[in-house]
Every structure is written in structure tokens, then in C-alpha cells.
Design a protein around this motif. Structure first.
Motif, mmCIF file in Angstrom:
data_model
loop_
_atom_site.group_PDB
_atom_site.id
_atom_site.type_symbol
_atom_site.label_atom_id
_atom_site.label_comp_id
_atom_site.label_asym_id
_atom_site.label_seq_id
_atom_site.Cartn_x
_atom_site.Cartn_y
_atom_site.Cartn_z
ATOM 1 N N LEU A 73 0.809 -1.218 0.000
ATOM 2 C CA LEU A 73 0.000 0.000 0.000
ATOM 3 C C LEU A 73 0.846 1.273 0.000
ATOM 4 O O LEU A 73 0.300 2.369 -0.075
ATOM 5 C CB LEU A 73 -0.931 0.015 1.227
ATOM 6 C CG LEU A 73 -2.290 -0.666 1.074
ATOM 7 C CD1 LEU A 73 -2.167 -2.149 0.769
ATOM 8 C CD2 LEU A 73 -3.134 -0.480 2.335
ATOM 9 N N THR A 108 -11.086 -1.091 7.242
ATOM 10 C CA THR A 108 -11.097 -1.289 5.787
ATOM 11 C C THR A 108 -10.137 -2.401 5.412
ATOM 12 O O THR A 108 -10.453 -3.245 4.570
ATOM 13 C CB THR A 108 -10.707 0.015 5.055
ATOM 14 O OG1 THR A 108 -11.540 1.070 5.522
ATOM 15 C CG2 THR A 108 -10.878 -0.129 3.553
ATOM 16 N N MET A 112 -10.822 -5.719 3.276
ATOM 17 C CA MET A 112 -10.002 -6.016 2.102
ATOM 18 C C MET A 112 -9.414 -7.427 2.198
ATOM 19 O O MET A 112 -9.354 -8.148 1.213
ATOM 20 C CB MET A 112 -8.856 -5.001 1.990
ATOM 21 C CG MET A 112 -9.317 -3.612 1.639
ATOM 22 S SD MET A 112 -9.479 -3.439 -0.151
ATOM 23 C CE MET A 112 -10.745 -2.179 -0.232
ATOM 24 N N MET A 115 -12.013 -9.885 1.422
ATOM 25 C CA MET A 115 -12.270 -9.846 -0.022
ATOM 26 C C MET A 115 -11.211 -10.657 -0.774
ATOM 27 O O MET A 115 -11.542 -11.461 -1.659
ATOM 28 C CB MET A 115 -12.271 -8.393 -0.503
ATOM 29 C CG MET A 115 -12.381 -8.244 -2.014
ATOM 30 S SD MET A 115 -12.196 -6.538 -2.549
ATOM 31 C CE MET A 115 -10.431 -6.304 -2.383
ATOM 32 N N THR A 135 -3.099 -10.440 -4.497
ATOM 33 C CA THR A 135 -2.582 -9.912 -3.230
ATOM 34 C C THR A 135 -3.018 -8.450 -3.125
ATOM 35 O O THR A 135 -3.566 -7.890 -4.087
ATOM 36 C CB THR A 135 -1.042 -9.945 -3.182
ATOM 37 O OG1 THR A 135 -0.538 -9.017 -4.152
ATOM 38 C CG2 THR A 135 -0.494 -11.334 -3.473
ATOM 39 N N CYS A 136 -2.744 -7.851 -1.988
ATOM 40 C CA CYS A 136 -3.059 -6.425 -1.826
ATOM 41 C C CYS A 136 -2.376 -5.632 -2.933
ATOM 42 O O CYS A 136 -2.930 -4.679 -3.478
ATOM 43 C CB CYS A 136 -2.577 -5.902 -0.475
ATOM 44 S SG CYS A 136 -3.067 -6.911 0.925
ATOM 45 N N CYS A 139 -3.855 -4.837 -6.745
ATOM 46 C CA CYS A 139 -4.632 -3.621 -7.024
ATOM 47 C C CYS A 139 -3.910 -2.363 -6.547
ATOM 48 O O CYS A 139 -3.906 -1.357 -7.238
ATOM 49 C CB CYS A 139 -5.996 -3.687 -6.335
ATOM 50 S SG CYS A 139 -7.032 -5.044 -6.896
ATOM 51 N N HIS A 140 -3.332 -2.431 -5.357
ATOM 52 C CA HIS A 140 -2.796 -1.194 -4.757
ATOM 53 C C HIS A 140 -1.485 -0.731 -5.391
ATOM 54 O O HIS A 140 -1.266 0.461 -5.545
ATOM 55 C CB HIS A 140 -2.657 -1.363 -3.242
ATOM 56 C CG HIS A 140 -3.980 -1.264 -2.542
ATOM 57 N ND1 HIS A 140 -4.460 -0.081 -2.028
ATOM 58 C CD2 HIS A 140 -4.934 -2.190 -2.298
ATOM 59 C CE1 HIS A 140 -5.657 -0.285 -1.492
ATOM 60 N NE2 HIS A 140 -5.963 -1.568 -1.635
ATOM 61 N N PRO A 146 -5.907 2.648 -4.857
ATOM 62 C CA PRO A 146 -5.456 2.164 -6.167
ATOM 63 C C PRO A 146 -5.668 3.221 -7.240
ATOM 64 O O PRO A 146 -6.704 3.868 -7.282
ATOM 65 C CB PRO A 146 -6.343 0.940 -6.421
ATOM 66 C CG PRO A 146 -6.790 0.508 -5.077
ATOM 67 C CD PRO A 146 -6.892 1.756 -4.245
#
Ligand code: HEC
Ligand code: HEC
Length: 174
Positions: A73, A108, A112, A115, A135-136, A139-140, A146
Motif C-alpha cells: 500500500l 477497511t 479487504m 475480499m 494480493t493487496c 490492485c494497490h 489504487p
């Protein structure tokens, strides 16, 4: 006949040394650290407030996951974890209360995580020879929010024909 004790004790002592040496040779695996070895540079206490991650994770394992989330992130630990106002570090610097649930970003992140588990468990894993879990970072990509995908300019043919205007037949790619 002499009692067999001295030999037994000697054997036991040799065995203890051998086992200890073997245990030390297998280091590092901090949770099984032998009692006499020095404490780690960082102690990771066992988690007390896991609601989505497996509850049997060690402090070390949680920390590894957290490092991954932080990097995926492009954030820091305090993005999701609130400062422990009542207990500053011994040197007076602020420290975080990781079990505290006040920050919205932490909730959040839980959402996530669930999800991602769902995406991988129920969808990605259904793809034949699936080997690329989401994985995170999928998208991020190093951003807390994102970034939207923007199609490369002047290159619409690679992205399909332009949208048809009202009343006009859609243009087919040549
Ligand atoms: C994107 C948000 C996010 C970031 C960034 C993040 N964490 Fe977490 N952390 C969480 C969430 C969510 C949980 C709770 C997981 C659960 O409920 O199973 C958690 C749990 C923890 C726990 C366990 C607390 C307990 O006692 O239950 C520790 C320790 C922790 N984080 C440390 C860190 C450290 C150290 C960093 C920085 C390297 C970090 N976290 C970065 C979201 C984050
Ligand atoms: C399928 C894509 C996707 C994946 C995978 C994903 N996220 Fe997200 N995440 C998003 C989107 C999109 C948003 C923005 C939602 C919004 O603001 O409307 C977001 C927002 C967030 C936020 C809130 C950011 C803010 O500004 O408050 C956090 C925290 C977060 N994600 C953590 C995670 C973590 C941790 C993981 C991995 C466990 C993860 N995300 C995996 C798509 C994803």
C-alpha cells in the motif's frame, strides 16, 4: 557392583549438550529459541485482537504479513494503527497500540483481507493451473488508493473500437 548412576548422569549431560548444540545450529527460528539464548532485537508479542487473520499466528508471522501490507500500500504502520497516547516508548517517542481498533483504515484493511480470501478461494483458484493469487499489491501497487487504469492515449485500436455515436453503427476494427 557400583551403582550405574554416574554413567547415566554423564550420558544425560552429554545428551543435553548435544541437543542444545543441535537446537542452536538450527537457529534462527525465534519461537523455538532455547531458553538461554539472548533475546531478539525485536520481540513480537503474540497477537490478542485478530478478527480476520488466523488466530494461531505468532507475533512474528503477523509482523511479516504487516510488512507486506505496508509495502503493497506504500504506507506506514500508523496508517492503520493508532498511537498509544497513554504509553509512550521509554525514550518518549510515540508508539502504536496495534490491538486498538479506532482507525477506519484498520477496519477497511480487514474488509479487504476478507475480499482477497474470497477472490482467491472462490474465483482465482477455480482457474485451471491457477498459480497467480491476488494480493493487496495486485490492485494497490504501492498506493493507499489504487490508481485508476488509464488507457494509453492514441492507441484505441489495441483497446477495441471507439464507442459508437448515437444512431451510428459501431465501427469495427480493421
Ligand atoms: C493497511 C492497514 C495496516 C497496515 C499498514 C499495518 N497493519 Fe497491522 N493490522 C492491520 C489489521 C487489519 C490488523 C488486525 C487483523 C485481524 O483482525 O485479524 C492488524 C494487526 C496487527 C497486529 C496484531 C495486534 C493484536 O494484538 O491483535 C500487529 C502487532 C500489527 N498489526 C503490527 C503492524 C506493524 C508493525 C505494521 C507496520 C510494519 C502494521 N501492523 C501495518 C492493519 C494494518
Ligand atoms: C481487487 C482490488 C483490491 C485488492 C486486492 C485490495 N484492495 Fe484495498 N482497496 C481497493 C480499492 C478500489 C480501494 C478504494 C476504495 C474506495 O475508496 O472507494 C481500496 C482501499 C483500501 C483501503 C482504504 C484506503 C483509504 O484511503 O482509506 C485500505 C486500508 C486497503 N484498501 C487495504 C487493502 C489491503 C490490506 C489489501 C490486502 C489484504 C487490499 N486492500 C487489497 C482495491 C483492492
Amino acid at each position: 557392583m557400583k551403582p550405574p548412576f554416574p554413567t547415566l548422569i554423564a550420558t544425560a549431560a552429554v545428551l543435553t549438550v548435544a541437543v542444545t548444540v543441535a537446537a542452536l545450529a538450527q537457529a534462527p527460528d525465534p519461537p523455538q529459541r532455547s531458553a538461554g539464548s539472548p533475546p531478539p532485537a525485536h520481540a513480537f508479542p503474540a497477537p490478542t485482537n485478530l478478527k480476520v487473520l488466523p488466530k494461531n499466528l505468532t507475533g512474528e508471522q503477523v509482523h511479516e504479513i504487516m510488512e507486506k501490507w505496508k509495502i503493497a500500500l506504500g504506507t506506514h504502520c500508523n496508517t492503520c494503527h493508532a498511537e498509544d497516547k497513554k504509553n509512550p516508548a521509554p525514550d518518549g517517542r510515540p508508539q502504536l497500540n496495534y490491538a486498538d481498533d479506532t482507525k477506519a483504515e484498520k477496519s477497511t484493511a480487514r474488509l479487504m483481507y476478507k475480499m482477497v480470501e474470497d477472490i482467491n478461494g472462490n474465483y482465482v483458484s477455480m482457474v485451471e493451473n491457477s498459480g497467480v493469487p491476488v494480493t493487496c499489491g495486485t490492485c494497490h501497487r504501492g498506493h493507499i488508493t489504487p490508481e485508476p487504469f488509464v488507457a494509453p492515449a492514441g492507441n484505441y485500436q489495441n483497446n477495441g473500437p471507439p464507442p459508437a455515436k448515437d444512431g451510428e453503427a459501431p465501427k469495427l476494427p480493421r
